[in-house]
Design a protein around this motif. Structure first.
Motif, PDB file in Angstrom:
ATOM      1  N   GLY A 261       0.766  -1.190  -0.082  1.00 21.51           N
ATOM      2  CA  GLY A 261      -0.156  -0.084  -0.114  1.00 21.51           C
ATOM      3  C   GLY A 261       0.951   1.305  -0.071  1.00 21.51           C
ATOM      4  O   GLY A 261       0.651   2.008  -0.658  1.00 21.51           O
ATOM      5  N   LEU A 262       1.801   1.212   0.960  1.00 18.63           N
ATOM      6  CA  LEU A 262       2.815   2.405   0.715  1.00 18.63           C
ATOM      7  C   LEU A 262       3.666   2.827  -0.462  1.00 18.63           C
ATOM      8  O   LEU A 262       3.774   3.600  -0.949  1.00 18.63           O
ATOM      9  N   ALA A 263       3.899   1.495  -1.141  1.00 18.08           N
ATOM     10  CA  ALA A 263       4.785   1.584  -2.542  1.00 18.08           C
ATOM     11  C   ALA A 263       3.717   2.304  -3.278  1.00 18.08           C
ATOM     12  O   ALA A 263       4.047   3.075  -4.501  1.00 18.08           O
ATOM     13  N   ARG A 264       2.454   1.635  -3.506  1.00 14.20           N
ATOM     14  CA  ARG A 264       1.375   2.127  -4.369  1.00 14.20           C
ATOM     15  C   ARG A 264       1.080   3.784  -3.955  1.00 14.20           C
ATOM     16  O   ARG A 264       1.240   4.759  -5.049  1.00 14.20           O
ATOM     17  N   ARG A 265       1.191   4.038  -2.824  1.00 14.18           N
ATOM     18  CA  ARG A 265       0.782   5.610  -2.322  1.00 14.18           C
ATOM     19  C   ARG A 265       2.091   6.206  -2.848  1.00 14.18           C
ATOM     20  O   ARG A 265       1.891   7.412  -3.427  1.00 14.18           O
ATOM     21  N   SER A 266       3.348   5.850  -2.892  1.00 15.45           N
ATOM     22  CA  SER A 266       4.312   6.637  -3.156  1.00 15.45           C
ATOM     23  C   SER A 266       4.275   6.990  -4.847  1.00 15.45           C
ATOM     24  O   SER A 266       4.419   8.120  -5.167  1.00 15.45           O
ATOM     25  N   MET A 267       3.933   5.870  -5.627  1.00 18.66           N
ATOM     26  CA  MET A 267       3.889   6.112  -6.762  1.00 18.66           C
ATOM     27  C   MET A 267       2.682   7.123  -7.427  1.00 18.66           C
ATOM     28  O   MET A 267       2.703   7.645  -8.471  1.00 18.66           O
ATOM     29  N   GLU A 268       1.493   6.869  -6.543  1.00 14.98           N
ATOM     30  CA  GLU A 268       0.475   7.780  -6.669  1.00 14.98           C
ATOM     31  C   GLU A 268       0.817   9.326  -6.663  1.00 14.98           C
ATOM     32  O   GLU A 268       0.390  10.090  -7.458  1.00 14.98           O
ATOM     33  N   ILE A 269       1.687   9.755  -5.611  1.00  9.96           N
ATOM     34  CA  ILE A 269       2.105  11.062  -5.500  1.00  9.96           C
ATOM     35  C   ILE A 269       2.921  11.315  -6.667  1.00  9.96           C
ATOM     36  O   ILE A 269       2.798  12.468  -7.222  1.00  9.96           O
ATOM     37  N   ALA A 270       3.879  10.469  -7.006  1.00 16.32           N
ATOM     38  CA  ALA A 270       4.613  10.717  -8.115  1.00 16.32           C
ATOM     39  C   ALA A 270       3.930  10.764  -9.649  1.00 16.32           C
ATOM     40  O   ALA A 270       4.249  11.803 -10.223  1.00 16.32           O
ATOM     41  N   ALA A 271       3.044   9.954  -9.708  1.00 14.04           N
ATOM     42  CA  ALA A 271       2.065  10.193 -10.964  1.00 14.04           C
ATOM     43  C   ALA A 271       1.414  11.343 -10.884  1.00 14.04           C
ATOM     44  O   ALA A 271       1.239  12.096 -12.114  1.00 14.04           O
ATOM     45  N   GLU A 272       0.923  11.912  -9.907  1.00 12.85           N
ATOM     46  CA  GLU A 272       0.222  13.111 -10.027  1.00 12.85           C
ATOM     47  C   GLU A 272       0.987  14.305 -10.275  1.00 12.85           C
ATOM     48  O   GLU A 272       0.655  15.439 -10.883  1.00 12.85           O
ATOM     49  N   TYR A 273       2.349  14.275  -9.647  1.00 14.11           N
ATOM     50  CA  TYR A 273       3.315  15.405 -10.268  1.00 14.11           C
ATOM     51  C   TYR A 273       3.806  15.133 -11.835  1.00 14.11           C
ATOM     52  O   TYR A 273       3.613  16.359 -12.085  1.00 14.11           O
ATOM     53  N   VAL A 274       4.055  14.148 -12.104  1.00 12.80           N
ATOM     54  CA  VAL A 274       4.537  13.996 -13.444  1.00 12.80           C
ATOM     55  C   VAL A 274       3.658  14.472 -14.473  1.00 12.80           C
ATOM     56  O   VAL A 274       3.987  14.808 -15.455  1.00 12.80           O
ATOM     57  N   GLU A 275       2.409  14.172 -14.240  1.00 15.26           N
ATOM     58  CA  GLU A 275       1.255  14.430 -15.316  1.00 15.26           C
ATOM     59  C   GLU A 275       1.116  15.973 -15.353  1.00 15.26           C
ATOM     60  O   GLU A 275       0.654  16.447 -16.363  1.00 15.26           O
ATOM     61  N   ARG A 276       1.476  16.828 -14.370  1.00 11.72           N
ATOM     62  CA  ARG A 276       1.161  18.180 -14.625  1.00 11.72           C
ATOM     63  C   ARG A 276       2.575  19.017 -14.534  1.00 11.72           C
ATOM     64  O   ARG A 276       2.372  20.170 -14.856  1.00 11.72           O
ATOM     65  N   ARG A 277       3.574  18.630 -14.060  1.00 11.09           N
ATOM     66  CA  ARG A 277       4.775  19.224 -14.136  1.00 11.09           C
ATOM     67  C   ARG A 277       5.377  19.280 -15.686  1.00 11.09           C
ATOM     68  O   ARG A 277       5.742  18.101 -16.400  1.00 11.09           O
ATOM     69  N   GLU A 296       8.846   0.379 -14.315  1.00 14.51           N
ATOM     70  CA  GLU A 296       9.622  -0.402 -13.648  1.00 14.51           C
ATOM     71  C   GLU A 296       8.998  -0.601 -12.350  1.00 14.51           C
ATOM     72  O   GLU A 296       8.973  -1.935 -11.657  1.00 14.51           O
ATOM     73  N   VAL A 297       8.626   0.242 -11.708  1.00 10.58           N
ATOM     74  CA  VAL A 297       8.077   0.206 -10.022  1.00 10.58           C
ATOM     75  C   VAL A 297       6.645  -0.492 -10.349  1.00 10.58           C
ATOM     76  O   VAL A 297       6.288  -1.154  -9.263  1.00 10.58           O
ATOM     77  N   ALA A 298       5.777  -0.037 -11.273  1.00 13.31           N
ATOM     78  CA  ALA A 298       4.722  -0.706 -11.599  1.00 13.31           C
ATOM     79  C   ALA A 298       4.702  -2.240 -11.460  1.00 13.31           C
ATOM     80  O   ALA A 298       3.939  -2.887 -10.691  1.00 13.31           O
ATOM     81  N   LYS A 299       5.687  -2.608 -12.262  1.00 15.74           N
ATOM     82  CA  LYS A 299       5.759  -3.974 -12.629  1.00 15.74           C
ATOM     83  C   LYS A 299       6.275  -4.643 -11.185  1.00 15.74           C
ATOM     84  O   LYS A 299       5.589  -5.810 -10.994  1.00 15.74           O
ATOM     85  N   ASP A 300       6.915  -4.073 -10.356  1.00 16.81           N
ATOM     86  CA  ASP A 300       7.732  -4.692  -9.222  1.00 16.81           C
ATOM     87  C   ASP A 300       6.934  -4.687  -7.988  1.00 16.81           C
ATOM     88  O   ASP A 300       6.496  -5.773  -7.496  1.00 16.81           O
ATOM     89  N   ILE A 301       5.517  -3.816  -8.206  1.00 22.74           N
ATOM     90  CA  ILE A 301       4.534  -3.604  -7.053  1.00 22.74           C
ATOM     91  C   ILE A 301       3.634  -4.730  -7.439  1.00 22.74           C
ATOM     92  O   ILE A 301       3.300  -5.506  -6.634  1.00 22.74           O
ATOM     93  N   GLN A 302       3.437  -4.980  -8.932  1.00 18.78           N
ATOM     94  CA  GLN A 302       2.436  -6.157  -9.162  1.00 18.78           C
ATOM     95  C   GLN A 302       3.047  -7.723  -8.744  1.00 18.78           C
ATOM     96  O   GLN A 302       2.224  -8.367  -8.372  1.00 18.78           O
ATOM     97  N   HIS A 331      11.193  -9.512  -1.637  1.00 16.20           N
ATOM     98  CA  HIS A 331      10.769  -8.671  -2.886  1.00 16.20           C
ATOM     99  C   HIS A 331       9.865  -7.416  -2.527  1.00 16.20           C
ATOM    100  O   HIS A 331      10.447  -6.353  -2.920  1.00 16.20           O
ATOM    101  N   VAL A 332       9.021  -7.569  -1.711  1.00 23.60           N
ATOM    102  CA  VAL A 332       8.076  -6.459  -1.283  1.00 23.60           C
ATOM    103  C   VAL A 332       8.944  -5.344  -0.513  1.00 23.60           C
ATOM    104  O   VAL A 332       8.878  -4.160  -0.623  1.00 23.60           O
ATOM    105  N   ALA A 333       9.751  -5.799   0.338  1.00 17.87           N
ATOM    106  CA  ALA A 333      10.948  -4.814   1.193  1.00 17.87           C
ATOM    107  C   ALA A 333      11.645  -4.063   0.129  1.00 17.87           C
ATOM    108  O   ALA A 333      11.890  -3.096   0.432  1.00 17.87           O
ATOM    109  N   ASP A 334      12.189  -4.755  -0.848  1.00 19.65           N
ATOM    110  CA  ASP A 334      12.916  -4.222  -1.763  1.00 19.65           C
ATOM    111  C   ASP A 334      12.100  -3.242  -2.662  1.00 19.65           C
ATOM    112  O   ASP A 334      12.455  -1.927  -3.054  1.00 19.65           O
ATOM    113  N   THR A 335      10.888  -3.679  -3.111  1.00 17.93           N
ATOM    114  CA  THR A 335       9.954  -2.785  -3.702  1.00 17.93           C
ATOM    115  C   THR A 335       9.450  -1.487  -3.032  1.00 17.93           C
ATOM    116  O   THR A 335       9.462  -0.400  -3.584  1.00 17.93           O
ATOM    117  N   LEU A 336       9.408  -1.701  -1.900  1.00 20.16           N
ATOM    118  CA  LEU A 336       9.142  -0.381  -1.190  1.00 20.16           C
ATOM    119  C   LEU A 336       9.908   0.680  -0.966  1.00 20.16           C
ATOM    120  O   LEU A 336       9.810   1.902  -1.355  1.00 20.16           O
TER     121      LEU A 336
END
Length: 398
Positions: A261-277, A296-302, A331-336
């Motif tokens: 969940g925290l890994a997904r949230r990290s990417m949610e924050i990043a996605a919101e930023y890169v789509e408008r910056r 790459e990160v989306a793949k690792d989270i899945q 795997h999840v520890a590395d992915t986070l």
């Protein structure tokens, strides 16, 4: 296995996600809601827990007759992941460590009368708990190196020794303690329950750490004559490792659920930023290099989600799922850590600042490769299993 969720679990998952978005994430932005250890202030937490409980979003891992939702471990995987999108989400639903693992353990091995005394107050959120295993002189990933002693005196056990990095100890009321009762490496340990009000022990210090802390911190304890009645022994004398395995097996996997969940949230924050910056005439999201990083990160989270769900399914079938849990934990520890690091890189200075939650997640993420068995220990477990089974290590379940 079929990775589709049962309809009632998916409906509950959507409720959890909505609660996190509407009730928990808004609390993160106001620094006044935090205590001095960068966790939610107890008063603020009490309010959000009351709202969660009123909506029936409480103790997904516990039986319904004791106030939980009894979703099974597959259900927990889906719900804990959604709860983990905020670091304070699992707290809201009484699904955070160390209470989560303690509740699962006690529900499996206590009598109904013992559950009324030791388990129900934790389920109700009236007290917190702690698991006292790690020691400064030996016991960490290897519980057999326990030096804290429990010596029988009539119908009581006298405890002497030290523990450290005991999560949640400050403010906890109910403790599970691992101590040495014999010389045998496998059958020389025994587990006990004790209450914080009992004399003969103390918190020496709350150990400062790099990252934000759980409630109660990570403490060093000293035992100097703590008396525990034999009736508060868990299972038989010499079953300490068994108790540890019962607790840590599922607890390691629930860590993975929340970290996803925290890994997904990290990417949610990043996605919101890169789509408008915008940079060099286009948004960051349109840059190929940024797309590689996100992909790459989306793949690792899945991959982590599938590993975690497979282990959860096997646990629900009665399997110990040792290999599957170790794989997920590594795997999840590395992915986070990778997700938080990538999100900070994509958000630039904003990600490094406290204007987002990313720096909090980044500091927190470093412990993931250490807690509940270092990654190297889990790799050692997998290696031994492979060398023992060879080709059968890769068998499909039938």
């Amino acid at each position: 296995m079929d990775f589709a969720l049962p309809p009632h679990i998916d409906a509950l998952r959507r409720e959890v996600r909505d609660f996190i978005d509407c009730e928990v994430i808004p609390l993160e932005a106001d620094r006044a809601n935090y205590d001095e250890h960068e966790n939610l202030d107890e008063t603020v937490l009490a309010g959000v827990r009351e709202k969660a409980r009123a909506r029936g979003l409480w103790c997904f891992q516990m039986p319904e007759q004791r106030g939980g939702r009894d979703t099974g471990i597959v259900g927990m995987a889906a719900l804990y992941e959604e709860a983990g999108r905020s670091p304070f989400g699992p707290l809201a639903f009484n699904a955070s460590a160390p209470d989560d693992g303690t509740m699962i353990l006690l529900n499996k091995i206590l009598t109904e009368a013992q559950k009324d005394r030791w388990l129900q107050p934790i389920i109700d959120g009236r007290v917190r708990s702690s698991f006292a295993m790690t020691e400064p002189d030996g016991c960490g990933s290897d519980p057999s190196l326990t030096y804290t002693k429990a010596e029988k005196n009539g119908d009581k056990w006298i405890i002497t020794g030290r523990k450290w990095f005991i999560t949640g100890a400050e403010g906890a009321q109910h403790f599970v303690l691992l101590a040495r009762t014999g010389d045998d490496d496998r059958k020389g340990l025994t587990a006990f329950l004790f209450d914080a009000d009992q004399p003969g022990w103390e918190i020496v210090r709350r150990i400062p750490i790099m990252g934000p802390e759980e409630h109660g911190g990570h403490c060093e304890l000293r035992f100097d004559g703590l008396e525990i009645p034999d009736e508060n022994r868990l299972l038989n004398v010499g079953d300490g490792l068994k108790v540890t395995q019962i607790r840590l097996g599922t607890a390691r996997l629930t860590h993975c659920m929340r970290w996803l969940g925290l890994a997904r949230r990290s990417m949610e924050i990043a996605a919101e930023y890169v789509e408008r910056r915008r940079s060099f005439g286009s948004t960051l999201a349109e840059h190929e290099g940024v797309q590689w990083m996100l992909g790459e990160v989306a793949k690792d989270i899945q991959v982590g989600r599938l590993l975690t769900m497979q282990a959860a399914w096997k646990l629900d079938q009665g399997d110990f799922a040792r290999n599957e849990i170790s794989m997920a934990k590594i795997h999840v520890a590395d992915t986070l850590h990778k997700a938080a690091d990538t999100a900070i890189q994509l958000c630039g200075a904003r990600g490094y600042s406290k204007d987002t939650l990313l720096e909090w997640i980044y500091r927190y993420a470093r412990q993931a490769r250490l807690v509940d068995g270092a990654s190297e220990v889990h790799k050692m477990v997998l290696s031994r299993s492979y060398l023992s089974e060879k080709g059968e290590f890769f068998r499909w379940g039938v």
